[in-house]
Design a protein around this motif. Sequence first.
Motif, PDB file in Angstrom:
ATOM      1  N   VAL A  22      17.262  42.445   7.043  1.00  0.00           N
ATOM      2  CA  VAL A  22      18.278  41.901   6.134  1.00  0.00           C
ATOM      3  C   VAL A  22      18.281  42.661   4.813  1.00  0.00           C
ATOM      4  N   ALA A  23      19.480  42.872   4.288  1.00  0.00           N
ATOM      5  CA  ALA A  23      19.691  43.497   2.973  1.00  0.00           C
ATOM      6  C   ALA A  23      19.171  44.931   2.909  1.00  0.00           C
ATOM      7  N   GLY A  24      19.189  45.605   4.059  1.00  0.00           N
ATOM      8  CA  GLY A  24      18.825  47.008   4.084  1.00  0.00           C
ATOM      9  C   GLY A  24      17.350  47.305   4.182  1.00  0.00           C
ATOM     10  N   ALA A  25      16.496  46.297   4.287  1.00  0.00           N
ATOM     11  CA  ALA A  25      15.066  46.546   4.456  1.00  0.00           C
ATOM     12  C   ALA A  25      14.829  47.252   5.783  1.00  0.00           C
ATOM     13  N   SER A  26      13.744  48.034   5.841  1.00  0.00           N
ATOM     14  CA  SER A  26      13.483  48.839   7.034  1.00  0.00           C
ATOM     15  C   SER A  26      12.212  48.434   7.772  1.00  0.00           C
ATOM     16  N   ARG A  27      11.577  47.353   7.326  1.00  0.00           N
ATOM     17  CA  ARG A  27      10.374  46.899   8.021  1.00  0.00           C
ATOM     18  C   ARG A  27      10.214  45.408   7.820  1.00  0.00           C
ATOM     19  N   VAL A  28       9.483  44.794   8.741  1.00  0.00           N
ATOM     20  CA  VAL A  28       9.064  43.402   8.588  1.00  0.00           C
ATOM     21  C   VAL A  28       7.558  43.352   8.733  1.00  0.00           C
ATOM     22  N   TYR A  29       6.947  42.349   8.109  1.00  0.00           N
ATOM     23  CA  TYR A  29       5.501  42.186   8.155  1.00  0.00           C
ATOM     24  C   TYR A  29       5.198  40.701   8.054  1.00  0.00           C
ATOM     25  N   THR A  30       3.923  40.353   8.086  1.00  0.00           N
ATOM     26  CA  THR A  30       3.566  38.939   8.097  1.00  0.00           C
ATOM     27  C   THR A  30       2.837  38.523   6.833  1.00  0.00           C
ATOM     28  N   VAL A  31       3.097  37.277   6.421  1.00  0.00           N
ATOM     29  CA  VAL A  31       2.396  36.608   5.333  1.00  0.00           C
ATOM     30  C   VAL A  31       1.690  35.405   5.945  1.00  0.00           C
ATOM     31  N   ASP A  32       0.375  35.310   5.751  1.00  0.00           N
ATOM     32  CA  ASP A  32      -0.426  34.303   6.443  1.00  0.00           C
ATOM     33  C   ASP A  32      -0.695  33.080   5.571  1.00  0.00           C
ATOM     34  N   TYR A  33      -0.712  31.930   6.255  1.00  0.00           N
ATOM     35  CA  TYR A  33      -1.283  30.714   5.671  1.00  0.00           C
ATOM     36  C   TYR A  33      -2.044  29.999   6.779  1.00  0.00           C
ATOM     37  N   LYS A  34      -3.369  30.021   6.676  1.00  0.00           N
ATOM     38  CA  LYS A  34      -4.252  29.427   7.691  1.00  0.00           C
ATOM     39  C   LYS A  34      -3.902  29.991   9.070  1.00  0.00           C
ATOM     40  N   THR A  35      -3.503  29.138  10.021  1.00  0.00           N
ATOM     41  CA  THR A  35      -3.273  29.609  11.386  1.00  0.00           C
ATOM     42  C   THR A  35      -1.825  30.044  11.631  1.00  0.00           C
ATOM     43  N   LEU A  36      -1.038  30.104  10.558  1.00  0.00           N
ATOM     44  CA  LEU A  36       0.381  30.465  10.678  1.00  0.00           C
ATOM     45  C   LEU A  36       0.653  31.802  10.000  1.00  0.00           C
ATOM     46  N   SER A  37       1.648  32.504  10.502  1.00  0.00           N
ATOM     47  CA  SER A  37       2.157  33.697   9.832  1.00  0.00           C
ATOM     48  C   SER A  37       3.668  33.585   9.714  1.00  0.00           C
ATOM     49  N   ALA A  38       4.199  33.919   8.541  1.00  0.00           N
ATOM     50  CA  ALA A  38       5.648  34.035   8.354  1.00  0.00           C
ATOM     51  C   ALA A  38       6.036  35.498   8.510  1.00  0.00           C
ATOM     52  N   VAL A  39       7.092  35.742   9.250  1.00  0.00           N
ATOM     53  CA  VAL A  39       7.631  37.096   9.391  1.00  0.00           C
ATOM     54  C   VAL A  39       8.636  37.311   8.267  1.00  0.00           C
ATOM     55  N   VAL A  40       8.411  38.344   7.459  1.00  0.00           N
ATOM     56  CA  VAL A  40       9.209  38.532   6.247  1.00  0.00           C
ATOM     57  C   VAL A  40       9.591  40.001   6.081  1.00  0.00           C
ATOM     58  N   SER A  41      10.542  40.233   5.167  1.00  0.00           N
ATOM     59  CA  SER A  41      10.852  41.577   4.695  1.00  0.00           C
ATOM     60  C   SER A  41      11.089  41.500   3.190  1.00  0.00           C
ATOM     61  N   PRO A  42      10.927  42.613   2.474  1.00  0.00           N
ATOM     62  CA  PRO A  42      11.193  42.612   1.032  1.00  0.00           C
ATOM     63  C   PRO A  42      12.695  42.497   0.759  1.00  0.00           C
ATOM     64  N   ILE A  43      13.035  41.868  -0.353  1.00  0.00           N
ATOM     65  CA  ILE A  43      14.438  41.716  -0.733  1.00  0.00           C
ATOM     66  C   ILE A  43      14.504  41.607  -2.249  1.00  0.00           C
ATOM     67  N   ASP A  44      15.611  42.011  -2.845  1.00  0.00           N
ATOM     68  CA  ASP A  44      15.697  42.037  -4.311  1.00  0.00           C
ATOM     69  C   ASP A  44      16.490  40.865  -4.878  1.00  0.00           C
ATOM     70  N   THR A  45      16.686  39.810  -4.072  1.00  0.00           N
ATOM     71  CA  THR A  45      17.415  38.637  -4.530  1.00  0.00           C
ATOM     72  C   THR A  45      16.827  37.390  -3.893  1.00  0.00           C
ATOM     73  N   LYS A  46      17.054  36.232  -4.532  1.00  0.00           N
ATOM     74  CA  LYS A  46      16.683  34.958  -3.918  1.00  0.00           C
ATOM     75  C   LYS A  46      17.901  34.264  -3.304  1.00  0.00           C
ATOM     76  N   ASP A  47      19.056  34.930  -3.361  1.00  0.00           N
ATOM     77  CA  ASP A  47      20.287  34.342  -2.844  1.00  0.00           C
ATOM     78  C   ASP A  47      21.063  35.399  -2.055  1.00  0.00           C
ATOM     79  N   PRO A  48      20.571  35.785  -0.883  1.00  0.00           N
ATOM     80  CA  PRO A  48      21.221  36.843  -0.117  1.00  0.00           C
ATOM     81  C   PRO A  48      22.623  36.450   0.339  1.00  0.00           C
TER      82      PRO A  48
END
Length: 211
Positions: A22-48
């Motif tokens: 989304v928004a032209g990002a070229s990779r996704v990665y994970t952000v962990d919390y305990k036994t969960l991971s969120a799949v995310v990408s960098p973005i320059d806005t909070k309102d895509p």
Amino acid sequence: MTNVYAYGIIEQEDLELVVEAVAGASRVYTVDYKTLSAVVSPIDTKDPERTDKDVNRHNEVLRTVMEHGDGRTVVPMSFGMAFKNERTLKGVMRGARRAFRKALNDIEGTVELGVKLIASDSADLNGEAIRDDVGDRLGPHYVSETDNDLFSERLLLNKSYLVERDGRDAFDDAIDKIEAEYEDVLTVQYTGPWAPYNFVDIHIGANKGGR
């Protein structure tokens, strides 16, 4: 800190993929919390901005994550989930951890498949009989189903099915037989696999952007 855009939740895993995001990002990665991971990408806005291109990118990222390697279960987030930073996202994961955990357990090992049956212009069909027949044929091959809108008189069936990943071939075969039998009077639109949007119900709070 860079804003992060979230696609969905998986079991904890260190995952990084090169993909058109989304928004032209070229990779996704994970952000962990305990036994969960969120799949995310960098973005320059909070309102895509919700564009067709980025909605498609969102869905394709989820499909790529689901199918990468040996595959994995994904609890999808709706389009537009951008957060101030990873810390804010982890706070959301903390608050919704039980709901995410339950959803992961409920849909473990499954994908969502979509089926539409569209009558040809000249066909005079018994829609109820066809729906019953299709239901009997598909019934052994899915875990759950949801009815979607019949937004046209020609649209006889519009459903989403939750299907075990290991049972996908049997579901495909059943669809092939339905398509062959009704090919002169119906068009079968078969889509997926999708992340199971229609089989999870998790709502992220309005303060997702942080302060």
